[in-house]
Design an enzyme around this catalytic site. Structure first.
Site, PDB file in Angstrom:
ATOM      1  N   SER A 299       0.795  -1.238   0.000  1.00  0.00           N
ATOM      2  CA  SER A 299       0.000   0.000   0.000  1.00  0.00           C
ATOM      3  C   SER A 299       0.822   1.280   0.000  1.00  0.00           C
ATOM      4  O   SER A 299       0.246   2.370  -0.130  1.00  0.00           O
ATOM      5  CB  SER A 299      -0.957   0.005   1.190  1.00  0.00           C
ATOM      6  OG  SER A 299      -2.011  -0.901   0.974  1.00  0.00           O
TER       7      SER A 299
ATOM      8  N   LYS B 171       2.665   6.728   4.657  1.00  0.00           N
ATOM      9  CA  LYS B 171       1.763   5.613   4.305  1.00  0.00           C
ATOM     10  C   LYS B 171       2.369   4.311   4.807  1.00  0.00           C
ATOM     11  O   LYS B 171       3.556   4.061   4.635  1.00  0.00           O
ATOM     12  CB  LYS B 171       1.565   5.520   2.783  1.00  0.00           C
ATOM     13  CG  LYS B 171       0.520   4.482   2.397  1.00  0.00           C
ATOM     14  CD  LYS B 171      -0.874   4.939   2.766  1.00  0.00           C
ATOM     15  CE  LYS B 171      -1.912   3.833   2.687  1.00  0.00           C
ATOM     16  NZ  LYS B 171      -1.818   2.882   3.802  1.00  0.00           N
ATOM     17  N   THR B 172       1.508   3.502   5.431  1.00  0.00           N
ATOM     18  CA  THR B 172       1.908   2.150   5.816  1.00  0.00           C
ATOM     19  C   THR B 172       1.705   1.207   4.637  1.00  0.00           C
ATOM     20  O   THR B 172       1.013   1.534   3.667  1.00  0.00           O
ATOM     21  CB  THR B 172       1.066   1.636   6.998  1.00  0.00           C
ATOM     22  OG1 THR B 172      -0.316   1.719   6.632  1.00  0.00           O
ATOM     23  CG2 THR B 172       1.324   2.436   8.264  1.00  0.00           C
ATOM     24  N   GLY B 173       2.286   0.025   4.749  1.00  0.00           N
ATOM     25  CA  GLY B 173       2.074  -1.029   3.762  1.00  0.00           C
ATOM     26  C   GLY B 173       2.242  -2.379   4.419  1.00  0.00           C
ATOM     27  O   GLY B 173       3.006  -2.513   5.383  1.00  0.00           O
TER      28      GLY B 173
END
Length: 259
Positions: free
Chosen positions: A64, A202-204
């Site tokens: 993501s 942003k995390t992923g």
């Protein structure tokens, strides 16, 4: 005074840059029991702190974190009209409760809503995706790829160092996107805002890889300057996911970037 032979200097120019291990970051990873890497860099590129440089050069599934570039290009291509366009939920039940509703781009980004971004992907030609990814220097997208899953299934991979360079381009606005597109992405990226700093990130979570990979990528604006960061680690189970932000924050505090 001895001078290096010209051919040694030439080789040095083409060798990948190596970075000394940062002891403070290493201790933070060890204390957390995290196997991963972290890169923290000043916007102007004059200062950089790295833990596990060999891993930082290794391309891993973007997951993501790609939503940063995906949002920017979708806005610029007109695939969405703006951050307040509504993606209407069709009633399908997802395991993540926050996906079971309609979203705007801003809320979809924060919820990391996969189906919302799959709607976006269905509106963009594969060749257009490939062109944007190549232009941004955003890792590597292997062809052929599934148009609505390539950032999820491992077809798109990127290294922590490449994430840093992309975020630098984003902050400097050195890619040919409209000012309005940059402004919209800048707004939806806000994770935390205090009197002394603002974090946009942003995390992923790449569940298709073995081991799974957790990401946290973005930048922090302080009164003294802007710092970029890219973190990733192996994820054994979802209970480790909070470590993405926790270890990153400890790293930023250890380097006195935030208090």
């Amino acid at each position: 005074m001895n001078k290096q032979p010209w051919w040694l200097l030439l080789i040095a120019l083409y060798l990948p840059m190596s970075h000394a291990e940062d002891a403070e970051l290493a201790r933070i990873f060890q204390a957390a029991g995290a196997n991963g890497t972290m890169v923290i860099a000043s916007l102007d590129g004059t200062r950089q702190f790295v833990h596990n440089d060999s891993r930082a050069k290794t391309r891993l599934p973007a997951a993501s974190t790609f939503k940063i570039l995906n949002s920017l290009m979708a806005l610029d291509e007109g695939a969405i009209s703006g951050p307040e366009e509504v993606f209407v939920w069709d009633g399908h039940q997802y395991d993540i409760p926050d996906w079971n509703r309609s979203h705007t781009l801003a809320s979809a980004y924060k919820a990391s809503c996969v189906w919302c971004y799959q709607v976006i992907a269905s509106r963009i030609a594969p060749k257009t995706y490939q062109a944007h990814i190549q232009r941004a220097g955003y890792g590597q997208l292997v062809e052929p790829f599934d148009q609505t899953r390539f950032w999820l299934d491992g077809s798109l991979k990127i290294s922590a160092h490449e994430q840093i360079e992309f975020i630098r381009k984003l902050v400097n606005r050195s890619l040919p996107y409209k000012a309005a597109s940059y402004e919209a992405v800048r707004d939806i990226m806000i994770i935390e805002k205090t009197d002394t700093y603002t974090i946009r990130a942003k995390t992923g979570w790449a569940t298709s890889s073995t081991p799974q990979v957790g990401w946290y990528v973005g930048y922090v604006e302080t009164k003294s300057g802007t710092w970029l960061f890219a973190f990733n680690m192996d994820i054994a189970d979802k209970s480790q996911l909070p470590l993405r932000q926790q270890v990153t924050m400890k790293g930023l505090k250890a380097k006195a970037i935030i208090q």
